[in-house]
Design a protein around this motif. Sequence first.
Motif, mmCIF file in Angstrom:
data_model
loop_
_atom_site.group_PDB
_atom_site.id
_atom_site.type_symbol
_atom_site.label_atom_id
_atom_site.label_comp_id
_atom_site.label_asym_id
_atom_site.label_seq_id
_atom_site.Cartn_x
_atom_site.Cartn_y
_atom_site.Cartn_z
ATOM 1 N N GLN A 38 39.386 33.360 24.517
ATOM 2 C CA GLN A 38 39.205 32.069 25.153
ATOM 3 C C GLN A 38 39.592 32.158 26.633
ATOM 4 N N THR A 39 38.898 31.344 27.467
ATOM 5 C CA THR A 39 39.201 31.221 28.877
ATOM 6 C C THR A 39 39.889 29.888 29.115
ATOM 7 N N TYR A 40 41.091 29.957 29.699
ATOM 8 C CA TYR A 40 41.894 28.758 29.910
ATOM 9 C C TYR A 40 41.955 28.467 31.403
ATOM 10 N N THR A 41 41.875 27.164 31.756
ATOM 11 C CA THR A 41 41.901 26.746 33.173
ATOM 12 C C THR A 41 43.100 25.886 33.485
ATOM 13 N N THR A 42 43.947 25.626 32.489
ATOM 14 C CA THR A 42 45.145 24.820 32.716
ATOM 15 C C THR A 42 46.353 25.585 32.202
ATOM 16 N N SER A 43 47.515 25.212 32.731
ATOM 17 C CA SER A 43 48.765 25.831 32.308
ATOM 18 C C SER A 43 49.158 25.311 30.934
ATOM 19 N N GLY A 44 49.886 26.118 30.176
ATOM 20 C CA GLY A 44 50.366 25.695 28.871
ATOM 21 C C GLY A 44 50.718 26.876 27.995
ATOM 22 N N VAL A 45 51.175 26.571 26.727
ATOM 23 C CA VAL A 45 51.507 27.592 25.749
ATOM 24 C C VAL A 45 50.406 27.607 24.686
ATOM 25 N N HIS A 46 49.852 28.774 24.511
ATOM 26 C CA HIS A 46 48.741 28.923 23.542
ATOM 27 C C HIS A 46 49.155 29.923 22.474
ATOM 28 N N THR A 47 48.735 29.644 21.169
ATOM 29 C CA THR A 47 49.090 30.517 20.050
ATOM 30 C C THR A 47 47.849 30.948 19.303
ATOM 31 N N HIS A 48 48.011 32.087 18.605
ATOM 32 C CA HIS A 48 46.909 32.596 17.778
ATOM 33 C C HIS A 48 47.505 33.447 16.664
ATOM 34 N N ILE A 49 47.046 33.177 15.387
ATOM 35 C CA ILE A 49 47.503 33.945 14.227
ATOM 36 C C ILE A 49 46.384 34.884 13.813
ATOM 37 N N GLN A 50 46.763 36.116 13.710
ATOM 38 C CA GLN A 50 45.812 37.137 13.270
ATOM 39 C C GLN A 50 46.491 37.963 12.189
ATOM 40 N N GLY A 51 46.043 37.764 10.955
ATOM 41 C CA GLY A 51 46.716 38.419 9.811
ATOM 42 C C GLY A 51 48.105 37.815 9.644
ATOM 43 N N ASP A 52 49.096 38.667 9.627
ATOM 44 C CA ASP A 52 50.469 38.196 9.511
ATOM 45 C C ASP A 52 51.197 38.243 10.848
ATOM 46 N N SER B 272 43.035 27.632 43.511
ATOM 47 C CA SER B 272 42.700 27.939 44.897
ATOM 48 C C SER B 272 42.528 26.648 45.675
ATOM 49 N N ILE B 273 42.685 26.780 47.017
ATOM 50 C CA ILE B 273 42.613 25.599 47.877
ATOM 51 C C ILE B 273 41.453 25.772 48.843
ATOM 52 N N ASP B 274 40.607 24.805 48.938
ATOM 53 C CA ASP B 274 39.509 24.765 49.901
ATOM 54 C C ASP B 274 39.788 23.646 50.890
ATOM 55 N N THR B 275 39.854 24.047 52.209
ATOM 56 C CA THR B 275 40.157 23.060 53.248
ATOM 57 C C THR B 275 39.036 23.050 54.273
ATOM 58 N N HIS C 279 32.452 28.047 60.839
ATOM 59 C CA HIS C 279 33.040 29.344 60.527
ATOM 60 C C HIS C 279 34.041 29.184 59.404
ATOM 61 N N THR C 280 34.056 30.134 58.487
ATOM 62 C CA THR C 280 34.931 30.080 57.313
ATOM 63 C C THR C 280 35.756 31.353 57.233
ATOM 64 N N ARG C 281 37.044 31.171 56.933
ATOM 65 C CA ARG C 281 37.930 32.321 56.714
ATOM 66 C C ARG C 281 38.715 32.098 55.445
ATOM 67 N N VAL C 282 39.030 33.181 54.751
ATOM 68 C CA VAL C 282 39.778 33.138 53.498
ATOM 69 C C VAL C 282 41.179 33.671 53.751
ATOM 70 N N PHE C 283 42.185 32.863 53.412
ATOM 71 C CA PHE C 283 43.584 33.247 53.531
ATOM 72 C C PHE C 283 44.206 33.293 52.139
ATOM 73 N N GLN C 284 45.396 33.742 52.033
ATOM 74 C CA GLN C 284 46.125 33.758 50.770
ATOM 75 C C GLN C 284 47.224 32.703 50.829
ATOM 76 N N SER C 285 47.259 31.800 49.796
ATOM 77 C CA SER C 285 48.257 30.734 49.753
ATOM 78 C C SER C 285 49.596 31.284 49.271
ATOM 79 N N GLN C 286 50.610 30.420 49.282
ATOM 80 C CA GLN C 286 51.930 30.831 48.832
ATOM 81 C C GLN C 286 51.935 31.211 47.354
ATOM 82 N N SER C 287 51.025 30.627 46.573
ATOM 83 C CA SER C 287 50.958 30.946 45.140
ATOM 84 C C SER C 287 50.215 32.241 44.871
ATOM 85 N N GLY C 288 49.643 32.863 45.941
ATOM 86 C CA GLY C 288 48.927 34.116 45.774
ATOM 87 C C GLY C 288 47.444 33.945 45.556
ATOM 88 N N CYS C 289 46.942 32.709 45.534
ATOM 89 C CA CYS C 289 45.514 32.457 45.318
ATOM 90 C C CYS C 289 44.797 32.288 46.654
#
Length: 458
Positions: free
Chosen positions: A46-60, A72-75, A100-110
């Motif tokens: 699965q692809t997740y786009t929000t923060s959280g705790v996810h679980t999955h049971i496989q066998g035991d 990411s931030i677009d300004t 003109h467009t430039r790409v920087f790195q935010s404090q969160s690394g994105c």
Amino acid sequence: MKKRVFLMLFAAMFLPFAINAQVNSSVHIDSTIVACDSYTWSIDGQTYTTSGVHTHIQGDTLYILDLTINNSIDTVIATPLHGGCTFTWGDSTYHTQGVHTRVFQSQSGCDSTVTINLQLTGQATKTYTVTACESYIWKGDTLTATNTYNKNFTDTVNNCDSILTLNLTVMTPAAIAYDTTVVACEQTRYRFHMSQSWTNVTQNGYTMTSEAFGNTSTGRGIFHPRTAEKCFDSIVTVHFNIKKNVNNVIVANNQCDEYTLVINDSTSKTFTYSIVDTTTLKREASNGCDSLIILQLNLSKSPVPYITGDLNVAPGSSATLHANCDQDSVTYTWSTGSHDNDITLTNLSGNQDVTLNAKNNGTGCEGTAYVTIRANVSIENVEDADMAVYPNPTSAFVNITTNENVKNVSIYNVMGQQVMSVNGSKVIDLRSLNNGTYVMRVQLENGVVATRTILLSK
């Protein structure tokens, strides 16, 4: 805290099933993941786009994912940015206007995307303010008046006009006269310093020769400061009084072995044999200038004579001596007054000293040899004292050949001074001595004493 409560409730819900299924179930917990915009979990696909705790049971096995999603931030900067001919943004320079467009790195690394709307006016301006002394050269023009000057330039590469403005203040230099007299030795380079209201401003330099004695040289120096603090027009006049150096030629021909030149009361220089040269030395003359000593020197080596022949005879006998020398073309003079190569002394009743002088006919240098004829031993002792000393001349060692043991060997120079003493040896090392003629006194164990003349030439 909420995550911990959720995990505890979740584990309680499945605990009965886990107990019924198998008592020893295994649980695997993934590391905490921080991602930009989205994250695809390889466990459930699965692809997740929000923060959280996810679980999955496989066998035991229970898998738990603690996920943090940073977006990411677009300004977009809506207000147009204006520049002259170019615009520098970060490490980029733009020569064209538009979006003109430039790409920087935010404090969160994105990624952080920034978009600007650039407007270039096509014109750059710059203003200079200068205070100069008498005149100022600006862009190839010499300006002499206080004024505001403008210049336009076109940058054909960037298609841009530049407007330069100069606010110039020109000061009138104040006249200062500087007159001095310089007393110095010829061939001295003299540099004088101006010191009226400023320090260590080096002006002109003059090379002085003896022909310039009494000459007057004038130079004009204008001081151009970057500020309005100083402005002087200095007329510099220097009167030269030049002292001549003193030359002293010394001719030293037909010098023997060494020559000592006295330079002054505390300094001298000694030249040794084999020097044939012209040497120039400096010393201070009475007028304070250099006194050049030109020494024309010719050194020759003195001859080294030595005497061979009958050095041990019986009382009343005769002794024949032979003159020898390390140089040719010499004149011999024996202590008997004879100039022959060989002399014979008759009816010897005791020890007799004999000298031999050798004078080089070309250089005039002289050397002297000394021997003692021993004539106070019996015929038997003469035979006992018969011995050979070789090689003679020698450059280092001499060997003594005799049937008796050697008790002591003493070496004397031509002045009669003892310079060496060796006990019980038939091999004598003479390397510590200087070249010359020496008398070797050999005392044997049986009491017999014999002398030999040795020539040392290294």
